[in-house]
Design a protein around this motif. Structure first.
Motif, PDB file in Angstrom:
ATOM      1  N   ALA A 228       0.830  -1.196   0.000  1.00 40.10           N
ATOM      2  CA  ALA A 228       0.000   0.000   0.000  1.00 40.10           C
ATOM      3  C   ALA A 228       0.870   1.254   0.000  1.00 40.10           C
ATOM      4  CB  ALA A 228      -0.942  -0.009   1.191  1.00 40.10           C
ATOM      5  N   ARG A 229       1.942   1.260   0.796  1.00 37.80           N
ATOM      6  CA  ARG A 229       2.844   2.406   0.844  1.00 37.80           C
ATOM      7  C   ARG A 229       3.556   2.592  -0.493  1.00 37.80           C
ATOM      8  NH1 ARG A 229       8.077   2.976   2.243  1.00 37.80           N
ATOM      9  NH2 ARG A 229       8.238   0.911   3.172  1.00 37.80           N
ATOM     10  N   LEU A 230       3.998   1.475  -1.121  1.00 42.39           N
ATOM     11  CA  LEU A 230       4.638   1.553  -2.431  1.00 42.39           C
ATOM     12  C   LEU A 230       3.674   2.084  -3.492  1.00 42.39           C
ATOM     13  CD1 LEU A 230       6.715  -1.762  -2.469  1.00 42.39           C
ATOM     14  CD2 LEU A 230       7.592   0.574  -2.266  1.00 42.39           C
ATOM     15  N   ALA A 231       2.442   1.617  -3.450  1.00 42.34           N
ATOM     16  CA  ALA A 231       1.432   2.102  -4.396  1.00 42.34           C
ATOM     17  C   ALA A 231       1.170   3.589  -4.179  1.00 42.34           C
ATOM     18  CB  ALA A 231       0.140   1.300  -4.256  1.00 42.34           C
ATOM     19  N   GLN A 232       1.100   4.005  -2.939  1.00 42.85           N
ATOM     20  CA  GLN A 232       0.879   5.428  -2.617  1.00 42.85           C
ATOM     21  C   GLN A 232       2.051   6.264  -3.121  1.00 42.85           C
ATOM     22  OE1 GLN A 232      -1.977   6.458  -1.305  1.00 42.85           O
ATOM     23  NE2 GLN A 232      -1.335   8.586  -1.460  1.00 42.85           N
ATOM     24  N   ASP A 233       3.277   5.791  -2.927  1.00 48.16           N
ATOM     25  CA  ASP A 233       4.465   6.502  -3.426  1.00 48.16           C
ATOM     26  C   ASP A 233       4.432   6.614  -4.945  1.00 48.16           C
ATOM     27  OD1 ASP A 233       5.334   6.740  -0.822  1.00 48.16           O
ATOM     28  OD2 ASP A 233       6.837   5.124  -0.965  1.00 48.16           O
ATOM     29  N   ASN A 234       4.011   5.532  -5.601  1.00 48.78           N
ATOM     30  CA  ASN A 234       3.903   5.556  -7.061  1.00 48.78           C
ATOM     31  C   ASN A 234       2.882   6.594  -7.524  1.00 48.78           C
ATOM     32  OD1 ASN A 234       5.846   3.640  -7.600  1.00 48.78           O
ATOM     33  ND2 ASN A 234       4.401   1.927  -7.690  1.00 48.78           N
ATOM     34  N   LEU A 235       1.753   6.661  -6.835  1.00 48.68           N
ATOM     35  CA  LEU A 235       0.737   7.644  -7.195  1.00 48.68           C
ATOM     36  C   LEU A 235       1.255   9.071  -7.041  1.00 48.68           C
ATOM     37  CD1 LEU A 235      -2.531   6.114  -5.683  1.00 48.68           C
ATOM     38  CD2 LEU A 235      -1.958   6.413  -8.095  1.00 48.68           C
ATOM     39  N   VAL A 236       1.983   9.320  -5.959  1.00 45.48           N
ATOM     40  CA  VAL A 236       2.553  10.652  -5.742  1.00 45.48           C
ATOM     41  C   VAL A 236       3.532  10.997  -6.864  1.00 45.48           C
ATOM     42  CG1 VAL A 236       4.048  11.993  -4.201  1.00 45.48           C
ATOM     43  CG2 VAL A 236       2.184  10.620  -3.251  1.00 45.48           C
ATOM     44  N   GLU A 237       4.374  10.050  -7.241  1.00 43.73           N
ATOM     45  CA  GLU A 237       5.342  10.287  -8.321  1.00 43.73           C
ATOM     46  C   GLU A 237       4.645  10.492  -9.658  1.00 43.73           C
ATOM     47  OE1 GLU A 237       8.541   7.465  -8.506  1.00 43.73           O
ATOM     48  OE2 GLU A 237       8.827   7.514  -6.335  1.00 43.73           O
ATOM     49  N   ILE A 238       3.597   9.724  -9.915  1.00 43.62           N
ATOM     50  CA  ILE A 238       2.849   9.870 -11.165  1.00 43.62           C
ATOM     51  C   ILE A 238       2.190  11.252 -11.236  1.00 43.62           C
ATOM     52  CG2 ILE A 238       0.793   9.068 -12.408  1.00 43.62           C
ATOM     53  CD1 ILE A 238       1.598   6.215 -11.572  1.00 43.62           C
ATOM     54  N   LYS A 239       1.606  11.705 -10.118  1.00 42.81           N
ATOM     55  CA  LYS A 239       0.988  13.030 -10.084  1.00 42.81           C
ATOM     56  C   LYS A 239       2.038  14.120 -10.328  1.00 42.81           C
ATOM     57  CE  LYS A 239      -2.920  11.894  -7.111  1.00 42.81           C
ATOM     58  NZ  LYS A 239      -3.557  12.084  -5.797  1.00 42.81           N
ATOM     59  N   ALA A 240       3.200  13.979  -9.731  1.00 43.33           N
ATOM     60  CA  ALA A 240       4.272  14.961  -9.931  1.00 43.33           C
ATOM     61  C   ALA A 240       4.740  14.957 -11.389  1.00 43.33           C
ATOM     62  CB  ALA A 240       5.438  14.660  -8.987  1.00 43.33           C
ATOM     63  N   ALA A 241       4.856  13.756 -11.960  1.00 48.09           N
ATOM     64  CA  ALA A 241       5.272  13.657 -13.363  1.00 48.09           C
ATOM     65  C   ALA A 241       4.230  14.294 -14.280  1.00 48.09           C
ATOM     66  CB  ALA A 241       5.501  12.198 -13.747  1.00 48.09           C
ATOM     67  N   ARG A 242       2.952  14.099 -13.979  1.00 46.39           N
ATOM     68  CA  ARG A 242       1.892  14.707 -14.788  1.00 46.39           C
ATOM     69  C   ARG A 242       1.939  16.223 -14.702  1.00 46.39           C
ATOM     70  NH1 ARG A 242      -3.284  10.673 -13.805  1.00 46.39           N
ATOM     71  NH2 ARG A 242      -2.501   8.999 -15.137  1.00 46.39           N
ATOM     72  N   ARG A 243       2.206  16.760 -13.495  1.00 48.16           N
ATOM     73  CA  ARG A 243       2.328  18.213 -13.349  1.00 48.16           C
ATOM     74  C   ARG A 243       3.502  18.742 -14.172  1.00 48.16           C
ATOM     75  NH1 ARG A 243       0.779  17.179  -7.980  1.00 48.16           N
ATOM     76  NH2 ARG A 243       2.957  17.029  -7.324  1.00 48.16           N
ATOM     77  N   GLU A 244       4.615  18.020 -14.127  1.00 52.88           N
ATOM     78  CA  GLU A 244       5.786  18.433 -14.903  1.00 52.88           C
ATOM     79  C   GLU A 244       5.490  18.398 -16.395  1.00 52.88           C
ATOM     80  OE1 GLU A 244       9.286  16.243 -13.834  1.00 52.88           O
ATOM     81  OE2 GLU A 244       9.089  16.754 -11.714  1.00 52.88           O
ATOM     82  N   ILE A 245       4.795  17.344 -16.838  1.00 51.07           N
ATOM     83  CA  ILE A 245       4.437  17.230 -18.258  1.00 51.07           C
ATOM     84  C   ILE A 245       3.511  18.377 -18.661  1.00 51.07           C
ATOM     85  CG2 ILE A 245       3.146  15.838 -19.924  1.00 51.07           C
ATOM     86  CD1 ILE A 245       4.326  13.357 -18.494  1.00 51.07           C
ATOM     87  N   ALA A 246       2.553  18.718 -17.795  1.00 52.61           N
ATOM     88  CA  ALA A 246       1.651  19.834 -18.081  1.00 52.61           C
ATOM     89  C   ALA A 246       2.443  21.143 -18.160  1.00 52.61           C
ATOM     90  CB  ALA A 246       0.565  19.920 -17.023  1.00 52.61           C
ATOM     91  N   ASP A 247       3.409  21.331 -17.268  1.00 52.50           N
ATOM     92  CA  ASP A 247       4.242  22.537 -17.307  1.00 52.50           C
ATOM     93  C   ASP A 247       5.062  22.588 -18.593  1.00 52.50           C
ATOM     94  OD1 ASP A 247       3.269  23.284 -14.842  1.00 52.50           O
ATOM     95  OD2 ASP A 247       5.037  22.591 -13.713  1.00 52.50           O
TER      96      ASP A 247
END
Length: 94
Positions: free
Chosen positions: A11-30
């Motif tokens: 669950a913690r690994l999945a949560q970390d992955n989600l946080v990284e994916i959200k950050a990557a999406r923000r960077e891609i949008a920028d």
């Protein structure tokens, strides 16, 4: 042999992955926003350059026409003078 699975770790690994994916999406949008802004700036610069080139093109055209017309007029004058000289020479010979 079955290994025990720690659900809290997964669950913690999945949560970390989600946080990284959200950050990557923000960077891609920028990056996308910056790319669009760059393209817009380039388009505006091209338009300004085109406007300047029209003025330069008109000036060049006028300059070339003036030079060509001046050269042509000079050549015509030289030819007329040569013809007058030759005609005068022929008339004296008659």
């Amino acid at each position: 042999m079955a290994e025990s699975v720690d659900l809290t770790l997964l669950a913690r690994l999945a949560q970390d992955n989600l946080v990284e994916i959200k950050a990557a999406r923000r960077e891609i949008a920028d990056i996308r926003t910056l790319a669009l802004q760059t393209a817009d700036h380039v388009r505006k610069m091209e338009q300004r350059l085109d406007a300047r080139m029209v003025g330069v093109r008109d000036d060049l055209e006028l300059l070339l026409k003036s030079e060509l017309m001046g050269s042509l007029a000079h050549s015509e004058t030289r030819m007329e003078n040569l013809l007058h000289e030759r005609l005068a020479t022929i008339e004296k010979a008659d």
